[in-house]
Design a protein around this motif. Structure first.
Motif, short mmCIF file in Angstrom:
data_model
loop_
_atom_site.label_atom_id
_atom_site.label_comp_id
_atom_site.label_asym_id
_atom_site.label_seq_id
_atom_site.Cartn_x
_atom_site.Cartn_y
_atom_site.Cartn_z
N LEU A 100 -2.75 -20.70 -32.85
CA LEU A 100 -2.18 -19.88 -32.04
C LEU A 100 -0.89 -20.10 -32.04
N ASP A 101 -0.27 -21.46 -31.82
CA ASP A 101 1.41 -21.70 -32.54
C ASP A 101 1.50 -21.40 -33.86
N ILE A 111 -4.91 -17.03 -22.15
CA ILE A 111 -4.02 -18.43 -21.99
C ILE A 111 -3.81 -18.63 -21.69
N SER A 112 -4.10 -20.06 -21.57
CA SER A 112 -4.35 -21.28 -20.80
C SER A 112 -3.26 -22.12 -21.51
N ASP A 113 -2.29 -21.62 -22.52
CA ASP A 113 -0.92 -22.57 -22.91
C ASP A 113 -0.33 -22.03 -22.57
N SER A 119 -7.28 -21.86 -31.67
CA SER A 119 -7.25 -23.18 -31.00
C SER A 119 -5.38 -23.61 -31.38
N LYS A 120 -5.61 -24.49 -30.77
CA LYS A 120 -3.64 -24.74 -30.12
C LYS A 120 -2.74 -24.36 -31.47
N GLU A 121 -3.49 -25.10 -32.33
CA GLU A 121 -2.42 -25.13 -33.32
C GLU A 121 -2.40 -23.58 -33.99
N SER A 125 -7.14 -15.60 -26.70
CA SER A 125 -8.27 -16.51 -25.77
C SER A 125 -9.29 -17.60 -27.20
N SER A 157 2.93 -22.40 -22.99
CA SER A 157 4.19 -22.32 -24.15
C SER A 157 3.65 -21.26 -24.56
N ALA A 158 2.34 -21.18 -25.25
CA ALA A 158 2.27 -19.50 -26.10
C ALA A 158 2.56 -18.45 -24.74
#
Length: 196
Positions: A132-133, A168-170, A128-130, A125, A172-173
Motif C-alpha cells: 500500500l505504501d 483503510i485502517s492505516d 499489505s501495508k508495505e 483495503s 498514514s495511508a
C-alpha cells in the motif's frame, strides 16, 4: 500460428509473453468495448495459478494496467473481478500497482474517476501495508496536470471516502490518499470556496 487459436486456448504456448500481451491489448483492451474487455476478464478468471508463476514483474504490471483500464471504462465484469481481490494477484505488488495505475492515472497524470473509486478503496483495503505504501508513493509522484473542476464528482468521492474510512485502517495511508484526492480536485475545492 498461435493467432489461429483464441488467447484463452493458446496463452500457455507463448514463449515470448510480450507478444501475448500485445495481442491481448489489440484484441481485448484498446477499442474500449465492453464485450472485448469482458473476454479479458474471462482470460484472467481462467488463470488457475498466481500471475507471478506465468508472468514476470513487468508483464504482471502490464496485465494489471489492462484490468485497471477496464475498470475505468466501467466494464462491469472487470469491476466485479477487481473487487474479489483474488489470491492469484492481490499479493503481487506489480499486478496491483498496474491495476491502480490503470485506474488512477491518465496520460501520465493523477486521475481519480468517480465510477470506480470504490473498487480502488476495496483493493487498497486488501493490500499489505508495505505494498500500500509503495503504490501510494507511485501515485504521489504523478503530476496533476488534469486537475478536476468537477464539484459534484469531488463531493461524491469525499462522501464515499468518509463513509468508508474504515477500509483503510492505516492512518498514514488514509491521510496520503486524502491528500491525493484534495490535490486532484483542487480547482473544484476552490470553486466551492467561492460559492459556486
Amino acid at each position: 500460428k498461435l493467432k489461429c487459436f483464441s488467447i484463452l486456448h493458446s496463452y500457455t504456448l507463448y514463449i515470448d509473453k510480450s507478444i501475448l500481451l500485445d495481442r491481448i491489448w489489440d484484441e481485448y483492451i484498446k477499442d474500449w468495448q465492453f464485450t472485448s474487455q469482458m473476454k479479458y476478464i474471462e482470460f484472467l478468471e481462467n488463470l488457475n495459478v498466481p500471475v507471478s508463476e506465468i508472468f514476470n514483474n513487468e508483464e504482471s504490471k502490464r496485465l494489471g494496467v489492462f484490468l485497471g483500464n477496464c475498470c475505468r471504462n466501467n466494464t462491469f465484469s472487470a469491476l466485479t473481478f477487481a473487487n474479489k481481490c483474488s489470491n492469484i494477484w492481490i499479493d503481487n505488488l506489480y499486478f496491483c500497482s498496474g491495476v491502480i495505475e490503470g485506474v488512477m492515472s491518465k496520460d501520465g497524470n493523477i486521475y481519480i474517476p468517480q465510477n470506480c473509486f470504490s473498487c480502488v478503496l476495496h483493493i487498497f483495503s486488501n493490500l499489505s501495508k508495505e505494498n500500500l505504501d509503495i503504490i501510494i508513493g507511485v501515485l504521489e509522484a504523478l503530476p496533476n496536470d488534469m486537475a478536476s473542476q468537477d464539484l459534484f464528482g469531488y463531493e461524491q468521492i469525499v462522501k464515499y471516502f468518509n463513509d468508508n474510512k474504515h477500509l483503510i485502517s492505516d492512518q498514514s495511508a488514509h491521510n496520503r490518499l486524502n491528500d491525493l484526492i484534495t490535490k486532484f480536485y483542487e480547482p473544484a475545492i476552490k470553486l466551492k470556496a467561492q460559492g459556486f
